[in-house]
Design a protein around this motif. Structure first.
Motif, PDB file in Angstrom:
ATOM      1  N   ILE A 103       9.175  -7.628 -19.128  1.00  0.00           N
ATOM      2  CA  ILE A 103       7.355  -6.996 -19.105  1.00  0.00           C
ATOM      3  C   ILE A 103       7.015  -5.819 -19.263  1.00  0.00           C
ATOM      4  N   VAL A 104       6.100  -5.640 -20.125  1.00  0.00           N
ATOM      5  CA  VAL A 104       5.123  -4.643 -20.296  1.00  0.00           C
ATOM      6  C   VAL A 104       4.086  -4.062 -19.205  1.00  0.00           C
ATOM      7  N   HIS A 105       4.356  -3.192 -18.855  1.00  0.00           N
ATOM      8  CA  HIS A 105       3.039  -2.071 -18.222  1.00  0.00           C
ATOM      9  C   HIS A 105       1.741  -2.197 -19.000  1.00  0.00           C
ATOM     10  N   ARG A 106       1.762  -1.730 -19.677  1.00  0.00           N
ATOM     11  CA  ARG A 106       0.967  -1.063 -20.869  1.00  0.00           C
ATOM     12  C   ARG A 106      -0.395  -0.165 -20.116  1.00  0.00           C
ATOM     13  N   ASP A 107       0.277   0.540 -18.873  1.00  0.00           N
ATOM     14  CA  ASP A 107      -1.220   1.476 -18.824  1.00  0.00           C
ATOM     15  C   ASP A 107      -0.971   2.469 -17.769  1.00  0.00           C
ATOM     16  N   VAL A 108       0.888   2.629 -18.289  1.00  0.00           N
ATOM     17  CA  VAL A 108       1.192   4.159 -17.717  1.00  0.00           C
ATOM     18  C   VAL A 108       0.526   5.065 -17.837  1.00  0.00           C
ATOM     19  N   LYS A 109      -0.035   5.878 -16.916  1.00  0.00           N
ATOM     20  CA  LYS A 109      -0.883   7.076 -16.697  1.00  0.00           C
ATOM     21  C   LYS A 109      -0.890   7.581 -15.066  1.00  0.00           C
ATOM     22  N   PRO A 110      -0.980   8.957 -14.819  1.00  0.00           N
ATOM     23  CA  PRO A 110      -1.476   9.909 -14.082  1.00  0.00           C
ATOM     24  C   PRO A 110      -1.902   9.410 -12.174  1.00  0.00           C
ATOM     25  N   ALA A 111      -2.958   8.507 -12.988  1.00  0.00           N
ATOM     26  CA  ALA A 111      -3.584   8.026 -11.887  1.00  0.00           C
ATOM     27  C   ALA A 111      -3.469   5.974 -11.188  1.00  0.00           C
ATOM     28  N   ASN A 112      -2.114   5.999 -11.562  1.00  0.00           N
ATOM     29  CA  ASN A 112      -1.149   4.973 -11.440  1.00  0.00           C
ATOM     30  C   ASN A 112       0.406   5.279 -11.041  1.00  0.00           C
ATOM     31  N   VAL A 113       0.129   6.756 -10.646  1.00  0.00           N
ATOM     32  CA  VAL A 113       1.931   7.062 -10.358  1.00  0.00           C
ATOM     33  C   VAL A 113       1.872   7.204  -8.799  1.00  0.00           C
ATOM     34  N   ILE A 114       1.969   7.136  -7.705  1.00  0.00           N
ATOM     35  CA  ILE A 114       1.900   8.005  -6.544  1.00  0.00           C
ATOM     36  C   ILE A 114       2.845   8.747  -6.457  1.00  0.00           C
ATOM     37  N   LEU A 115       3.003   9.927  -5.687  1.00  0.00           N
ATOM     38  CA  LEU A 115       4.614  10.291  -4.649  1.00  0.00           C
ATOM     39  C   LEU A 115       3.956  10.270  -3.571  1.00  0.00           C
ATOM     40  N   THR A 116       5.056   9.968  -3.329  1.00  0.00           N
ATOM     41  CA  THR A 116       5.316   9.332  -1.412  1.00  0.00           C
ATOM     42  C   THR A 116       6.057  10.283  -1.153  1.00  0.00           C
ATOM     43  N   PRO A 117       6.142  10.243  -0.125  1.00  0.00           N
ATOM     44  CA  PRO A 117       7.414  10.999   1.076  1.00  0.00           C
ATOM     45  C   PRO A 117       8.811  10.314   0.661  1.00  0.00           C
ATOM     46  N   ALA A 118       8.745   9.641   0.131  1.00  0.00           N
ATOM     47  CA  ALA A 118      10.494   8.593  -0.970  1.00  0.00           C
ATOM     48  C   ALA A 118      10.485   8.906  -2.145  1.00  0.00           C
ATOM     49  N   LEU A 161       0.881  -1.993  -0.274  1.00  0.00           N
ATOM     50  CA  LEU A 161      -0.350  -0.093   0.325  1.00  0.00           C
ATOM     51  C   LEU A 161       0.946   0.986   0.038  1.00  0.00           C
ATOM     52  N   ALA A 162       0.883   1.828  -0.720  1.00  0.00           N
ATOM     53  CA  ALA A 162       1.121   2.616  -1.018  1.00  0.00           C
ATOM     54  C   ALA A 162       0.985   4.312  -0.722  1.00  0.00           C
ATOM     55  N   GLU A 163       1.398   4.909   0.077  1.00  0.00           N
ATOM     56  CA  GLU A 163       0.828   5.744   0.782  1.00  0.00           C
ATOM     57  C   GLU A 163       0.896   7.265   0.601  1.00  0.00           C
ATOM     58  N   GLY A 164       0.342   8.547  -0.102  1.00  0.00           N
ATOM     59  CA  GLY A 164       0.598   9.485  -0.381  1.00  0.00           C
ATOM     60  C   GLY A 164      -0.201  10.121  -1.672  1.00  0.00           C
ATOM     61  N   VAL A 223      13.506  15.903   3.865  1.00  0.00           N
ATOM     62  CA  VAL A 223      11.773  16.486   3.573  1.00  0.00           C
ATOM     63  C   VAL A 223      11.517  15.936   3.164  1.00  0.00           C
ATOM     64  N   SER A 224      10.229  15.961   2.284  1.00  0.00           N
ATOM     65  CA  SER A 224       9.746  15.281   1.084  1.00  0.00           C
ATOM     66  C   SER A 224       9.752  16.239  -0.447  1.00  0.00           C
ATOM     67  N   PRO A 225       9.463  15.443  -1.119  1.00  0.00           N
ATOM     68  CA  PRO A 225       9.892  16.422  -2.521  1.00  0.00           C
ATOM     69  C   PRO A 225       8.436  16.754  -3.359  1.00  0.00           C
ATOM     70  N   TRP A 226       7.682  16.165  -2.772  1.00  0.00           N
ATOM     71  CA  TRP A 226       6.733  16.969  -3.400  1.00  0.00           C
ATOM     72  C   TRP A 226       5.413  17.943  -2.675  1.00  0.00           C
ATOM     73  N   THR A 227       6.186  19.091  -1.745  1.00  0.00           N
ATOM     74  CA  THR A 227       5.571  19.915  -1.187  1.00  0.00           C
ATOM     75  C   THR A 227       5.469  20.981  -1.972  1.00  0.00           C
ATOM     76  N   ASP A 228       4.922  21.684  -2.515  1.00  0.00           N
ATOM     77  CA  ASP A 228       4.536  23.562  -3.235  1.00  0.00           C
ATOM     78  C   ASP A 228       5.769  24.157  -2.391  1.00  0.00           C
ATOM     79  N   ARG A 229       6.951  24.520  -3.340  1.00  0.00           N
ATOM     80  CA  ARG A 229       7.478  25.587  -2.376  1.00  0.00           C
ATOM     81  C   ARG A 229       8.349  25.942  -3.678  1.00  0.00           C
ATOM     82  N   ALA A 230       9.261  26.782  -3.440  1.00  0.00           N
ATOM     83  CA  ALA A 230       9.853  27.329  -4.243  1.00  0.00           C
ATOM     84  C   ALA A 230      11.063  26.537  -5.629  1.00  0.00           C
TER      85      ALA A 230
END
Length: 314
Positions: free
Chosen positions: A131-146, A92-95, A289-296
């Motif tokens: 192995i080919v994924h076949r469904d790379v899209k934003p909904a299948n990418v989770i941005l976690t703190p790591a 379970l990827a948290e993010g 720190v997490s790389p996905w927070t809004d900052r400069a």
């Protein structure tokens, strides 16, 4: 509360797709939180058999990579009609999904580049295993703190395998399908690279490289016209724009490999990604720190130096 296999206690449904639903669950044996993907039973003749899903789970379980959500287990449960319902137990990827982040528009080009570098690294690991994924899209990418986690290798397939889906159906999301996938040709790693090109374009611009109001219109438009070129983006290095253009090439032979894309994208933002050929790289420092927070943008670039290799060795 429903329990699968006497072990996985389903707690909350967190996602629903065309052929599956995903639940947050508790593994009673190992006392940990997991994701359980329940595969909807298909109609007679459809390629949703228990054995096919089992084979896909085994393929995905071979992928051990910090940017891939790991597969832990496979099982079946009994449906109300007495039939078997296969399920896959995953990390379970948290993010938040990349799709959620993109609702507010385009990402800073440095963050977009880092995200796609890690997606490319995940694909490089998959492609190295055939192995080919076949469904790379934003909904299948989770941005976690790591960093990034690529989800849903549930429709992954061996490279070059024929398409056994029913006539008139295509596997994947229309906007991200390579031209050869639309023509139902066997999936290859180059198809994933086309999807990466669409993903990179979307991250940089906040829109798709096509204009259409529906999936049907989208497929028709894609057959008639090439993707739109990237607009001018302040500060974007030309090699990123060139990589995006080559990923979106109609000819699969022109597209870069996932390994090449991962290395190029990571180099531009001075980051490190974990790819098979670099598994022995020196262990660098990690950022706290997490790389996905809004900052400069400068702070984001520094935070994005959290290396995937670090997670692979911890």
């Amino acid at each position: 509360m429903r329990t699968l296999g006497g072990r996985y206690e389903l707690e909350q449904r967190v996602g629903v797709g065309g052929m599956s639903e995903v639940w947050r669950a508790h593994d009673l044996v190992l006392d940990r939180t997991v994701a359980v993907k329940l595969i909807s039973p298909g109609q007679e003749g459809e390629d949703t058999s228990v054995e096919r899903i089992r084979a896909e789970a085994r393929s995905a379980a071979r992928l051990v990579h910090p940017n891939v959500a790991s597969v832990h287990d496979f099982g079946t449960s009994i449906a109300a009609d007495g039939g078997e319902v296969p399920y896959i137990v995953m990390e379970l990827a948290e993010g938040e999904t990349l799709a959620a982040h993109l609702r507010d528009g385009a990402l800073d080009w440095r963050i977009a580049t880092r995200v796609c570098a890690e997606v490319s690294a995940a694909l490089a690991a998959a492609h190295a295993h055939g192995i080919v994924h076949r469904d790379v899209k934003p909904a299948n990418v989770i941005l976690t703190p790591a960093g990034v986690k690529v989800l849903d290798f549930g429709i992954a397939t061996p490279a070059g395998a024929p398409d056994h889906t029913p006539e008139g159906m295509v596997v994947g999301t229309p906007a991200y399908l390579a031209p050869e996938q639309i023509d139902r040709q066997p999936a290859t790693p180059a198809a994933d690279m086309y999807a990466l090109g669409v993903l990179l374009y979307y991250c940089l611009t906040g829109r798709l490289p096509y204009t259409a109001g529906s999936a049907t219109q989208l497929l028709g438009a894609r057959r008639r016209q090439p993707p739109r070129p990237l607009p001018e983006i302040d500060g974007l290095p030309p090699e990123i724009a060139d990589l995006c253009r080559r990923c979106l090439a109609e000819d699969p032979a022109v597209r870069p490999t996932s390994l090449m894309a991962a290395l190029l994208l990571a180099e531009v933002v001075d980051a490190r990604v974990y790819v098979p050929m670099l598994a022995a790289m020196p262990r660098p420092r990690s950022a706290p720190v997490s790389p996905w927070t809004d900052r400069a943008a400068a702070e984001a670039t520094e935070a994005m130096a959290v290396p995937a290799a670090e997670g692979a060795r911890s």
